[in-house]
Scaffold this motif. Structure first.
Motif, PDB file in Angstrom:
ATOM      1  N   VAL A 116       0.816  -1.222   0.000  1.00 30.06           N
ATOM      2  CA  VAL A 116       0.000   0.000   0.000  1.00 30.06           C
ATOM      3  C   VAL A 116       0.852   1.276   0.000  1.00 30.06           C
ATOM      4  CG1 VAL A 116      -1.650   1.323   1.407  1.00 30.06           C
ATOM      5  CG2 VAL A 116      -2.001  -1.109   1.028  1.00 30.06           C
ATOM      6  N   ASN A 117       1.870   1.322   0.871  1.00 31.39           N
ATOM      7  CA  ASN A 117       2.649   2.561   0.992  1.00 31.39           C
ATOM      8  C   ASN A 117       3.509   2.850  -0.241  1.00 31.39           C
ATOM      9  OD1 ASN A 117       1.590   3.120   3.490  1.00 31.39           O
ATOM     10  ND2 ASN A 117       3.301   2.219   4.627  1.00 31.39           N
ATOM     11  N   ARG A 118       3.783   1.825  -1.025  1.00 40.29           N
ATOM     12  CA  ARG A 118       4.616   2.041  -2.216  1.00 40.29           C
ATOM     13  C   ARG A 118       3.958   2.994  -3.200  1.00 40.29           C
ATOM     14  NH1 ARG A 118       9.029  -1.518  -2.979  1.00 40.29           N
ATOM     15  NH2 ARG A 118       9.152  -2.892  -1.175  1.00 40.29           N
ATOM     16  N   ARG A 119       2.633   3.071  -3.158  1.00 41.84           N
ATOM     17  CA  ARG A 119       1.947   3.996  -4.066  1.00 41.84           C
ATOM     18  C   ARG A 119       2.283   5.450  -3.745  1.00 41.84           C
ATOM     19  NH1 ARG A 119      -4.053   3.193  -3.646  1.00 41.84           N
ATOM     20  NH2 ARG A 119      -3.406   3.397  -1.497  1.00 41.84           N
ATOM     21  N   LEU A 120       2.766   5.688  -2.522  1.00 42.29           N
ATOM     22  CA  LEU A 120       3.089   7.066  -2.121  1.00 42.29           C
ATOM     23  C   LEU A 120       4.426   7.518  -2.678  1.00 42.29           C
ATOM     24  CD1 LEU A 120       2.120   6.756   1.669  1.00 42.29           C
ATOM     25  CD2 LEU A 120       0.668   7.494  -0.224  1.00 42.29           C
ATOM     26  N   VAL A 121       5.267   6.561  -3.110  1.00 41.55           N
ATOM     27  CA  VAL A 121       6.632   6.901  -3.520  1.00 41.55           C
ATOM     28  C   VAL A 121       6.985   6.227  -4.854  1.00 41.55           C
ATOM     29  CG1 VAL A 121       7.635   7.497  -1.274  1.00 41.55           C
ATOM     30  CG2 VAL A 121       7.411   5.102  -1.895  1.00 41.55           C
ATOM     31  N   ALA A 122       6.010   6.228  -5.768  1.00 39.44           N
ATOM     32  CA  ALA A 122       6.228   5.729  -7.126  1.00 39.44           C
ATOM     33  C   ALA A 122       6.842   4.336  -7.153  1.00 39.44           C
ATOM     34  CB  ALA A 122       7.109   6.716  -7.897  1.00 39.44           C
ATOM     35  N   GLY A 123       6.379   3.475  -6.258  1.00 38.30           N
ATOM     36  CA  GLY A 123       6.847   2.091  -6.265  1.00 38.30           C
ATOM     37  C   GLY A 123       8.124   1.837  -5.490  1.00 38.30           C
ATOM     38  N   HIS A 124       8.708   2.887  -4.928  1.00 37.83           N
ATOM     39  CA  HIS A 124       9.943   2.702  -4.147  1.00 37.83           C
ATOM     40  C   HIS A 124       9.611   2.346  -2.702  1.00 37.83           C
ATOM     41  CE1 HIS A 124      12.035   4.128  -7.609  1.00 37.83           C
ATOM     42  NE2 HIS A 124      11.407   5.296  -7.592  1.00 37.83           N
ATOM     43  N   ASP A 125      10.632   2.175  -1.859  1.00 35.90           N
ATOM     44  CA  ASP A 125      10.408   1.902  -0.440  1.00 35.90           C
ATOM     45  C   ASP A 125       9.964   3.176   0.270  1.00 35.90           C
ATOM     46  OD1 ASP A 125      11.136  -0.670  -0.740  1.00 35.90           O
ATOM     47  OD2 ASP A 125      13.026  -0.530   0.365  1.00 35.90           O
ATOM     48  N   PHE A 126       8.935   3.061   1.095  1.00 39.85           N
ATOM     49  CA  PHE A 126       8.446   4.197   1.892  1.00 39.85           C
ATOM     50  C   PHE A 126       8.955   4.031   3.322  1.00 39.85           C
ATOM     51  CE2 PHE A 126       5.151   5.794   4.834  1.00 39.85           C
ATOM     52  CZ  PHE A 126       5.119   7.133   4.448  1.00 39.85           C
ATOM     53  N   ALA A 127       9.449   5.094   3.926  1.00 37.75           N
ATOM     54  CA  ALA A 127       9.897   5.026   5.330  1.00 37.75           C
ATOM     55  C   ALA A 127       8.687   5.213   6.230  1.00 37.75           C
ATOM     56  CB  ALA A 127      10.940   6.102   5.604  1.00 37.75           C
ATOM     57  N   ALA A 128       8.138   4.112   6.713  1.00 38.36           N
ATOM     58  CA  ALA A 128       6.924   4.182   7.536  1.00 38.36           C
ATOM     59  C   ALA A 128       7.320   4.492   8.975  1.00 38.36           C
ATOM     60  CB  ALA A 128       6.150   2.876   7.450  1.00 38.36           C
ATOM     61  N   THR A 129       7.297   5.782   9.296  1.00 44.25           N
ATOM     62  CA  THR A 129       7.729   6.229  10.628  1.00 44.25           C
ATOM     63  C   THR A 129       6.629   7.030  11.284  1.00 44.25           C
ATOM     64  OG1 THR A 129       8.749   8.120   9.519  1.00 44.25           O
ATOM     65  CG2 THR A 129      10.194   6.284  10.090  1.00 44.25           C
TER      66      THR A 129
END
Ligand code: HPA
Length: 245
Positions: A116-129
């Protein structure tokens, strides 16, 4: 006002909302810990309440289990009900041997197998903090909570701050994967924190997560229902204190 999954009037929620996975835990907090609490939503049995804690208005609502369910409720609270602080309170399975049953974990970051979070960063790793100020408040409150360990004895829990893994599945995680997660510094496994942090980032609100260790995946040990309730109550008080300062 109504959203697809919440039916509550405008202004029904306080700016700070505690989010247990289990809606019945939300009801327990409302009836046992809050004063003047009233139910504000019950769509699909996902119960939400607003009341007060030490004179400050606060809300509590269930989220259901898993990232998609968390995504729905956190988004609707932030986007349509003016909620600015969201705190997950839940249980987790420990994978690090320094973490014991009943301990508290304040989450400093969450890896995940959810996409789900990858959609926020164009498929890259998202730093879920999580939000730093909210997290610091949780740590301060947890460390001074009566439930926290004291060298003089009577210790019931220790507070840890660290990385967890948000899993899309409860069953079937191979031992080899848990070994990898342990080796890369994850304290425990749970199912919602990374999803909450992603929503908070995209909605521009603050979020944090506080967990109690309900089971240990290394030794396959777990708390009894009674012990879980005691731990949950201590955790809820820490979170209520942290969001009503
Ligand atoms: N996996 C995922 N979530 C959990 C667990 C687990 O083992 N225990 C408590 N929450």
């Amino acid at each position: 006002m109504s959203t697809p999954h919440i039916s509550a009037p405008d202004g029904a929620f306080a700016p700070s909302v505690l989010l247990p996975g289990d809606p019945l835990r939300a009801r327990w907090i409302a009836t046992e810990l809050l004063s003047d609490a009233s139910e504000v939503t019950e769509v699909r049995g996902i119960l939400g309440y607003t009341g007060s804690w030490r004179g400050r208005r606060v809300s509590v609502m269930g989220t259901g289990m898993g990232v998609p369910s968390m995504n729905i409720y956190a988004t609707e609270l932030a986007r349509h009900y003016g909620v600015t602080r969201l705190v997950r309170i839940g249980s987790c399975g420990a994978i690090d041997d320094r973490v014991g049953l009943r301990d508290l974990i304040v989450v400093s970051g969450a890896s995940t197998d959810s996409s789900v979070n990858r959609r926020l960063v164009a498929g890259h790793d998202f730093a879920a903090t999580p939000d730093f100020a909210l997290t610091r408040a949780l740590v301060e409150r947890a460390e001074t909570s009566p439930a926290n360990a004291s060298p003089e004895g009577g210790s019931t829990s220790i507070t840890h701050v660290g990385r967890v893994f948000t899993s899309d599945t409860f069953y079937g995680q191979p031992a080899s994967e848990l070994d990898l997660l342990r080796a890369s510094g994850h304290l425990a496994v749970e199912m919602e924190a990374a999803g909450l942090f992603g929503v908070a980032a995209s909605e521009g609100v603050a979020a944090a997560a506080l967990l109690t260790v309900s089971d240990h995946l290394n030794g396959d040990t777990h708390l009894s229902a009674q012990e879980r309730q005691v731990g949950f109550s201590a955790m809820a008080e820490v979170a209520l204190d942290a969001v009503t300062v």
